[in-house]
Design a protein around this motif. Structure first.
Motif, PDB file in Angstrom:
ATOM      1  N   LYS A 111       0.831  -1.205   0.000  1.00  0.00           N
ATOM      2  CA  LYS A 111       0.000   0.000   0.000  1.00  0.00           C
ATOM      3  C   LYS A 111       0.865   1.254   0.000  1.00  0.00           C
ATOM      4  CE  LYS A 111      -3.941  -2.040   2.378  1.00  0.00           C
ATOM      5  NZ  LYS A 111      -4.709  -2.056   3.634  1.00  0.00           N
ATOM      6  N   LEU A 112       1.931   1.237   0.777  1.00  0.00           N
ATOM      7  CA  LEU A 112       2.858   2.372   0.792  1.00  0.00           C
ATOM      8  C   LEU A 112       3.416   2.645  -0.597  1.00  0.00           C
ATOM      9  CD1 LEU A 112       4.949   1.874   4.047  1.00  0.00           C
ATOM     10  CD2 LEU A 112       3.676   3.922   3.412  1.00  0.00           C
ATOM     11  N   LEU A 113       3.858   1.604  -1.257  1.00  0.00           N
ATOM     12  CA  LEU A 113       4.429   1.758  -2.594  1.00  0.00           C
ATOM     13  C   LEU A 113       3.397   2.304  -3.573  1.00  0.00           C
ATOM     14  CD1 LEU A 113       6.585  -1.466  -2.660  1.00  0.00           C
ATOM     15  CD2 LEU A 113       7.435   0.890  -2.663  1.00  0.00           C
ATOM     16  N   CYS A 114       2.163   1.832  -3.480  1.00  0.00           N
ATOM     17  CA  CYS A 114       1.098   2.357  -4.344  1.00  0.00           C
ATOM     18  C   CYS A 114       0.873   3.840  -4.077  1.00  0.00           C
ATOM     19  CB  CYS A 114      -0.200   1.590  -4.133  1.00  0.00           C
ATOM     20  SG  CYS A 114      -0.186  -0.076  -4.829  1.00  0.00           S
ATOM     21  N   HIS A 115       0.843   4.223  -2.814  1.00  0.00           N
ATOM     22  CA  HIS A 115       0.638   5.626  -2.472  1.00  0.00           C
ATOM     23  C   HIS A 115       1.813   6.485  -2.920  1.00  0.00           C
ATOM     24  CE1 HIS A 115      -3.172   5.903  -0.301  1.00  0.00           C
ATOM     25  NE2 HIS A 115      -2.939   4.652   0.050  1.00  0.00           N
ATOM     26  N   ILE A 116       3.008   6.002  -2.751  1.00  0.00           N
ATOM     27  CA  ILE A 116       4.190   6.754  -3.208  1.00  0.00           C
ATOM     28  C   ILE A 116       4.109   6.946  -4.715  1.00  0.00           C
ATOM     29  CG2 ILE A 116       6.696   6.667  -3.505  1.00  0.00           C
ATOM     30  CD1 ILE A 116       6.784   5.237  -0.731  1.00  0.00           C
ATOM     31  N   TYR A 117       3.756   5.895  -5.423  1.00  0.00           N
ATOM     32  CA  TYR A 117       3.659   5.977  -6.884  1.00  0.00           C
ATOM     33  C   TYR A 117       2.569   6.966  -7.302  1.00  0.00           C
ATOM     34  CZ  TYR A 117       3.074   4.668 -11.727  1.00  0.00           C
ATOM     35  OH  TYR A 117       2.977   4.710 -13.091  1.00  0.00           O
ATOM     36  N   VAL A 174       6.306  11.732   4.491  1.00  0.00           N
ATOM     37  CA  VAL A 174       5.881  10.649   5.377  1.00  0.00           C
ATOM     38  C   VAL A 174       4.530  10.967   6.035  1.00  0.00           C
ATOM     39  CG1 VAL A 174       7.185  11.421   7.411  1.00  0.00           C
ATOM     40  CG2 VAL A 174       6.681   8.997   7.098  1.00  0.00           C
ATOM     41  N   THR A 175       4.267  12.223   6.349  1.00  0.00           N
ATOM     42  CA  THR A 175       2.984  12.590   6.953  1.00  0.00           C
ATOM     43  C   THR A 175       1.823  12.263   6.025  1.00  0.00           C
ATOM     44  OG1 THR A 175       4.060  14.358   8.189  1.00  0.00           O
ATOM     45  CG2 THR A 175       1.673  14.465   8.022  1.00  0.00           C
ATOM     46  N   ASN A 176       1.966  12.543   4.739  1.00  0.00           N
ATOM     47  CA  ASN A 176       0.916  12.214   3.767  1.00  0.00           C
ATOM     48  C   ASN A 176       0.664  10.713   3.758  1.00  0.00           C
ATOM     49  OD1 ASN A 176       2.026  14.793   3.017  1.00  0.00           O
ATOM     50  ND2 ASN A 176       0.874  14.651   1.129  1.00  0.00           N
ATOM     51  N   LEU A 224      -3.062   6.342   4.805  1.00  0.00           N
ATOM     52  CA  LEU A 224      -3.207   4.903   5.014  1.00  0.00           C
ATOM     53  C   LEU A 224      -3.932   4.561   6.312  1.00  0.00           C
ATOM     54  CD1 LEU A 224       0.232   3.564   3.772  1.00  0.00           C
ATOM     55  CD2 LEU A 224      -1.979   3.298   2.691  1.00  0.00           C
ATOM     56  N   GLY A 225      -4.100   5.547   7.180  1.00  0.00           N
ATOM     57  CA  GLY A 225      -4.797   5.294   8.436  1.00  0.00           C
ATOM     58  C   GLY A 225      -4.010   4.452   9.414  1.00  0.00           C
ATOM     59  N   GLU A 226      -2.706   4.439   9.264  1.00  0.00           N
ATOM     60  CA  GLU A 226      -1.829   3.709  10.181  1.00  0.00           C
ATOM     61  C   GLU A 226      -1.081   4.726  11.039  1.00  0.00           C
ATOM     62  OE1 GLU A 226      -1.387   0.416  10.498  1.00  0.00           O
ATOM     63  OE2 GLU A 226      -2.485  -0.291   8.754  1.00  0.00           O
ATOM     64  N   SER A 227      -0.556   4.268  12.147  1.00  0.00           N
ATOM     65  CA  SER A 227       0.199   5.169  13.012  1.00  0.00           C
ATOM     66  C   SER A 227       1.539   5.532  12.370  1.00  0.00           C
ATOM     67  CB  SER A 227       0.447   4.526  14.381  1.00  0.00           C
ATOM     68  OG  SER A 227       1.348   3.445  14.261  1.00  0.00           O
ATOM     69  N   GLN A 228       2.064   6.659  12.748  1.00  0.00           N
ATOM     70  CA  GLN A 228       3.339   7.124  12.212  1.00  0.00           C
ATOM     71  C   GLN A 228       4.469   6.126  12.489  1.00  0.00           C
ATOM     72  OE1 GLN A 228       6.124   8.560  14.129  1.00  0.00           O
ATOM     73  NE2 GLN A 228       7.267   8.736  12.231  1.00  0.00           N
ATOM     74  N   PRO A 229       4.557   5.549  13.696  1.00  0.00           N
ATOM     75  CA  PRO A 229       5.632   4.573  13.926  1.00  0.00           C
ATOM     76  C   PRO A 229       5.548   3.343  13.025  1.00  0.00           C
ATOM     77  CG  PRO A 229       4.762   5.343  16.022  1.00  0.00           C
ATOM     78  CD  PRO A 229       3.853   5.872  14.948  1.00  0.00           C
ATOM     79  N   VAL A 230       4.339   2.865  12.754  1.00  0.00           N
ATOM     80  CA  VAL A 230       4.164   1.690  11.882  1.00  0.00           C
ATOM     81  C   VAL A 230       4.644   2.021  10.474  1.00  0.00           C
ATOM     82  CG1 VAL A 230       2.436   0.220  10.757  1.00  0.00           C
ATOM     83  CG2 VAL A 230       2.324   0.611  13.212  1.00  0.00           C
ATOM     84  N   ILE A 231       4.209   3.172   9.947  1.00  0.00           N
ATOM     85  CA  ILE A 231       4.609   3.572   8.600  1.00  0.00           C
ATOM     86  C   ILE A 231       6.112   3.785   8.531  1.00  0.00           C
ATOM     87  CG2 ILE A 231       4.406   5.387   6.852  1.00  0.00           C
ATOM     88  CD1 ILE A 231       1.978   3.454   7.057  1.00  0.00           C
ATOM     89  N   SER A 232       6.673   4.435   9.533  1.00  0.00           N
ATOM     90  CA  SER A 232       8.121   4.678   9.539  1.00  0.00           C
ATOM     91  C   SER A 232       8.909   3.376   9.563  1.00  0.00           C
ATOM     92  CB  SER A 232       8.509   5.551  10.738  1.00  0.00           C
ATOM     93  OG  SER A 232       7.992   6.846  10.580  1.00  0.00           O
ATOM     94  N   GLN A 233       8.426   2.398  10.312  1.00  0.00           N
ATOM     95  CA  GLN A 233       9.099   1.101  10.379  1.00  0.00           C
ATOM     96  C   GLN A 233       9.091   0.416   9.011  1.00  0.00           C
ATOM     97  OE1 GLN A 233       7.120  -1.951  12.721  1.00  0.00           O
ATOM     98  NE2 GLN A 233       9.105  -2.752  13.377  1.00  0.00           N
TER      99      GLN A 233
END
Length: 96
Positions: A21-27, A34-36, A41-50
């Motif tokens: 999902k991250l890759l799709c959103h980046i594309y 990172v905030t966007n 994605l509705g996930e917490s910032q630490p989860v996305i950062s990891q």
């Protein structure tokens, strides 16, 4: 055989649902910060950062700092092509 092993490794890294999902959103968003990513994605910032750290460690994404924002982009051509095909198949508003 080394090329096959490298593609296999990259696909394993990208196969996690959150990372995909991250890759799709980046594309789709064209190098978002990172905030966007974590808000869309509705996930917490630490989860996305990891997950971004794992993608970065495996040279799938890269980031640059612009002011106080870290901007992400897909730096692996193979993965970018796979994501582009996936986004094209599901459409702009698809589940990806």
């Amino acid at each position: 055989m080394a090329v096959v092993n490298e593609y296999s490794r990259k696909m394993k890294v990208c196969g996690h649902p959150v990372r995909l999902k991250l890759l799709c959103h980046i594309y789709r968003q064209g190098d978002p910060c990172v905030t966007n990513l974590w808000t869309s994605l509705g996930e917490s910032q630490p989860v996305i950062s990891q997950h971004l750290a794992i993608l970065k460690e495996n040279r799938v994404v890269d980031s640059v700092v612009q002011g106080n924002r870290r901007i992400y982009s897909i730096c692996d051509d193979f993965i970018r092509e796979v994501i582009a095909k996936m986004v094209a198949e599901v459409g702009e508003q698809g589940p990806c």
